[in-house]
Design a protein around this motif. Sequence first.
Motif, PDB file in Angstrom:
ATOM      1  N   ARG A 169       0.773  -1.234   0.073  1.00  0.00           N
ATOM      2  CA  ARG A 169       0.145   0.140   0.191  1.00  0.00           C
ATOM      3  C   ARG A 169       0.832   1.384  -0.055  1.00  0.00           C
ATOM      4  O   ARG A 169       0.761   2.340  -0.759  1.00  0.00           O
ATOM      5  CB  ARG A 169      -0.896   0.001   1.242  1.00  0.00           C
ATOM      6  CG  ARG A 169      -1.956  -1.206   1.261  1.00  0.00           C
ATOM      7  CD  ARG A 169      -2.945  -0.930   2.338  1.00  0.00           C
ATOM      8  NE  ARG A 169      -3.781  -2.015   2.475  1.00  0.00           N
ATOM      9  CZ  ARG A 169      -3.663  -3.221   3.117  1.00  0.00           C
ATOM     10  NH1 ARG A 169      -2.522  -3.310   3.750  1.00  0.00           N
ATOM     11  NH2 ARG A 169      -4.698  -4.185   3.136  1.00  0.00           N
ATOM     12  N   GLU A 170       1.877   1.421   0.940  1.00  0.00           N
ATOM     13  CA  GLU A 170       2.766   2.225   1.114  1.00  0.00           C
ATOM     14  C   GLU A 170       3.598   2.663  -0.254  1.00  0.00           C
ATOM     15  O   GLU A 170       3.739   3.851  -0.821  1.00  0.00           O
ATOM     16  CB  GLU A 170       3.634   2.223   2.048  1.00  0.00           C
ATOM     17  CG  GLU A 170       3.246   2.268   3.445  1.00  0.00           C
ATOM     18  CD  GLU A 170       2.811   1.086   4.010  1.00  0.00           C
ATOM     19  OE1 GLU A 170       2.385   0.016   3.377  1.00  0.00           O
ATOM     20  OE2 GLU A 170       2.629   0.910   5.336  1.00  0.00           O
ATOM     21  N   THR A 171       3.685   1.452  -1.055  1.00  0.00           N
ATOM     22  CA  THR A 171       4.546   1.522  -2.263  1.00  0.00           C
ATOM     23  C   THR A 171       3.567   2.152  -3.302  1.00  0.00           C
ATOM     24  O   THR A 171       4.206   3.095  -4.108  1.00  0.00           O
ATOM     25  CB  THR A 171       5.093   0.055  -2.750  1.00  0.00           C
ATOM     26  OG1 THR A 171       5.992  -0.353  -1.643  1.00  0.00           O
ATOM     27  CG2 THR A 171       5.686   0.157  -3.949  1.00  0.00           C
ATOM     28  N   ILE A 172       2.517   1.744  -3.342  1.00  0.00           N
ATOM     29  CA  ILE A 172       1.521   2.488  -4.159  1.00  0.00           C
ATOM     30  C   ILE A 172       1.570   4.024  -4.099  1.00  0.00           C
ATOM     31  O   ILE A 172       1.614   4.574  -5.258  1.00  0.00           O
ATOM     32  CB  ILE A 172      -0.046   2.006  -4.016  1.00  0.00           C
ATOM     33  CG1 ILE A 172       0.017   0.456  -4.552  1.00  0.00           C
ATOM     34  CG2 ILE A 172      -1.024   2.783  -4.765  1.00  0.00           C
ATOM     35  CD1 ILE A 172      -1.611  -0.273  -4.055  1.00  0.00           C
ATOM     36  N   TYR A 173       1.593   4.394  -2.952  1.00  0.00           N
ATOM     37  CA  TYR A 173       1.601   5.905  -2.622  1.00  0.00           C
ATOM     38  C   TYR A 173       2.721   6.388  -3.260  1.00  0.00           C
ATOM     39  O   TYR A 173       2.804   7.524  -3.963  1.00  0.00           O
ATOM     40  CB  TYR A 173       1.412   6.365  -1.273  1.00  0.00           C
ATOM     41  CG  TYR A 173       0.137   6.326  -0.580  1.00  0.00           C
ATOM     42  CD1 TYR A 173      -1.003   6.402  -1.228  1.00  0.00           C
ATOM     43  CD2 TYR A 173      -0.024   5.784   0.743  1.00  0.00           C
ATOM     44  CE1 TYR A 173      -2.048   6.339  -0.561  1.00  0.00           C
ATOM     45  CE2 TYR A 173      -1.267   5.751   1.323  1.00  0.00           C
ATOM     46  CZ  TYR A 173      -2.164   5.943   0.755  1.00  0.00           C
ATOM     47  OH  TYR A 173      -3.479   6.008   1.374  1.00  0.00           O
ATOM     48  N   LEU A 174       4.297   6.055  -3.035  1.00  0.00           N
ATOM     49  CA  LEU A 174       5.152   6.372  -3.468  1.00  0.00           C
ATOM     50  C   LEU A 174       5.321   6.385  -5.279  1.00  0.00           C
ATOM     51  O   LEU A 174       5.631   7.329  -5.922  1.00  0.00           O
ATOM     52  CB  LEU A 174       6.399   5.696  -3.212  1.00  0.00           C
ATOM     53  CG  LEU A 174       6.732   5.737  -1.495  1.00  0.00           C
ATOM     54  CD1 LEU A 174       7.949   5.312  -1.265  1.00  0.00           C
ATOM     55  CD2 LEU A 174       6.537   7.371  -1.088  1.00  0.00           C
ATOM     56  N   CYS A 175       4.896   5.419  -5.731  1.00  0.00           N
ATOM     57  CA  CYS A 175       4.681   5.222  -6.950  1.00  0.00           C
ATOM     58  C   CYS A 175       3.653   6.400  -7.696  1.00  0.00           C
ATOM     59  O   CYS A 175       4.137   6.885  -8.775  1.00  0.00           O
ATOM     60  CB  CYS A 175       4.313   3.650  -7.724  1.00  0.00           C
ATOM     61  SG  CYS A 175       5.387   2.582  -7.500  1.00  0.00           S
ATOM     62  N   GLU A 176       2.592   6.478  -7.421  1.00  0.00           N
ATOM     63  CA  GLU A 176       1.725   7.541  -7.565  1.00  0.00           C
ATOM     64  C   GLU A 176       2.364   9.229  -7.337  1.00  0.00           C
ATOM     65  O   GLU A 176       2.571   9.986  -8.384  1.00  0.00           O
ATOM     66  CB  GLU A 176       0.510   7.662  -6.848  1.00  0.00           C
ATOM     67  CG  GLU A 176      -0.216   6.381  -7.181  1.00  0.00           C
ATOM     68  CD  GLU A 176      -1.524   6.455  -6.407  1.00  0.00           C
ATOM     69  OE1 GLU A 176      -2.511   5.622  -6.652  1.00  0.00           O
ATOM     70  OE2 GLU A 176      -1.743   6.869  -5.052  1.00  0.00           O
ATOM     71  N   ALA A 177       3.270   9.398  -6.346  1.00  0.00           N
ATOM     72  CA  ALA A 177       3.776  10.439  -6.205  1.00  0.00           C
ATOM     73  C   ALA A 177       4.843  10.725  -7.192  1.00  0.00           C
ATOM     74  O   ALA A 177       5.338  11.897  -7.545  1.00  0.00           O
ATOM     75  CB  ALA A 177       4.526  10.595  -4.795  1.00  0.00           C
ATOM     76  N   ALA A 178       5.585   9.641  -7.647  1.00  0.00           N
ATOM     77  CA  ALA A 178       6.379   9.469  -8.615  1.00  0.00           C
ATOM     78  C   ALA A 178       5.993   9.807 -10.262  1.00  0.00           C
ATOM     79  O   ALA A 178       6.830   9.831 -11.360  1.00  0.00           O
ATOM     80  CB  ALA A 178       7.198   8.220  -8.777  1.00  0.00           C
ATOM     81  N   GLY A 179       4.569   9.820 -10.252  1.00  0.00           N
ATOM     82  CA  GLY A 179       3.820  10.286 -11.611  1.00  0.00           C
ATOM     83  C   GLY A 179       3.478   9.223 -12.449  1.00  0.00           C
ATOM     84  O   GLY A 179       3.039   9.312 -13.468  1.00  0.00           O
ATOM     85  N   TYR A 180       3.509   7.915 -11.651  1.00  0.00           N
ATOM     86  CA  TYR A 180       2.649   6.576 -12.432  1.00  0.00           C
ATOM     87  C   TYR A 180       1.326   6.799 -12.212  1.00  0.00           C
ATOM     88  O   TYR A 180       0.783   6.614 -11.221  1.00  0.00           O
ATOM     89  CB  TYR A 180       3.499   5.498 -11.688  1.00  0.00           C
ATOM     90  CG  TYR A 180       4.960   5.330 -12.275  1.00  0.00           C
ATOM     91  CD1 TYR A 180       5.424   4.752 -13.351  1.00  0.00           C
ATOM     92  CD2 TYR A 180       5.781   5.680 -11.259  1.00  0.00           C
ATOM     93  CE1 TYR A 180       6.751   4.895 -13.554  1.00  0.00           C
ATOM     94  CE2 TYR A 180       7.291   5.832 -11.501  1.00  0.00           C
ATOM     95  CZ  TYR A 180       7.524   5.390 -12.717  1.00  0.00           C
ATOM     96  OH  TYR A 180       9.015   5.173 -13.113  1.00  0.00           O
TER      97      TYR A 180
END
Length: 361
Positions: A169-180
């Motif tokens: 779940r936390e990884t999802i957040y970081l990927c979204e913040a990275a523009g994915y």
Amino acid sequence: MSDSKNKTESASREQDGLSDSINPRGLERLKNRKKKLTVDDYVEGIREGNRTILSRAITLIESSRSKHREQAEEIIEECLPHTGNSIRVGITGVPGVGKSTFIEMLGNHIIDKKQRKLAVLAIDPSSTKTKGSILGDKTRMETLANNEHAYIRPSPTAGSLGGVARKTRETIYLCEAAGYDTIFIETVGVGQSETAVHSMVDFFLLLMLAGAGDELQGIKRGIMEMADAIAINKIDSSDPIQVKQAVREYKNALHLYPEPESGWGPQVTTCSATTGKGIEEIWEMIEEYISQTKENGFFRDKRNRQSRNWMYETIQNRLSDEFYSDSRVKQMLERVEQNVLNGEISPFKAANILLDQFRQV
């Protein structure tokens, strides 16, 4: 300067990872790996789409060290305003159904034809004995792994319930913040993990095969009920009659279940991840689902419920971590466990003894 001296210095640079043949981006990645980053460094790198820094941040999230966990939480909080704008898709299926090939074909399609940026979080099974995992998804998705608009992150389950990485779940957040703007989560297989994945995605896709025996036998009712769509893969190498029969059986099975809260009627379709047939239609179906559920309000309601559930699960995980890392519990655990195995005390009394020890201030 002599040739021998040149060769010596060149060899030294190569040993340090600073070969003249490395391009500036390669040198920058090497510097990022060596540099001790602050929270601001991480957030800035993630927002800029730096995949090396994103990977390092995810490694922090997956770490069991309290210092790493604290830094990871700060990073997530800083990134939070830039999250939530992706389409999250869970993809699962029986072993041998071709999940990796399917994800690669669908991923390349949405990148090339829809100009989307894709992050693939591949949940890799960890051995309960050695705690090791295969982590081979990048080799199975070679063209996607080399696409600059795609990011593949294999994550070991590390023994977490249902085979789902605890920090996905936390990884999802970081990927979204990275523009994915698109997140695929590939699960281990048909089992408990699907329940956990369903709780963190918008659309849940079940891949199946035709002609592999009784198609409905190996599927739990709960998996079928969670599916927003069933795609029968490998139709290029399947008997057309068996494919039609499988479609009919799945449609009949889905009609037996109550109408989903989303108002979306789960669909059954066919595809070939090898030839690409049906892949475009599957993505159009996903987009139709997202559009419909956003319009009727279900999309936002589901995201809100997921956030609430993530909070409670985080509390449970944190309490479990603190309990087992407590020095007093560690000292007593093996002895109390042995008492249970010897039949000297009940498991319930043993648990109370350890909990009482943990609660002592």
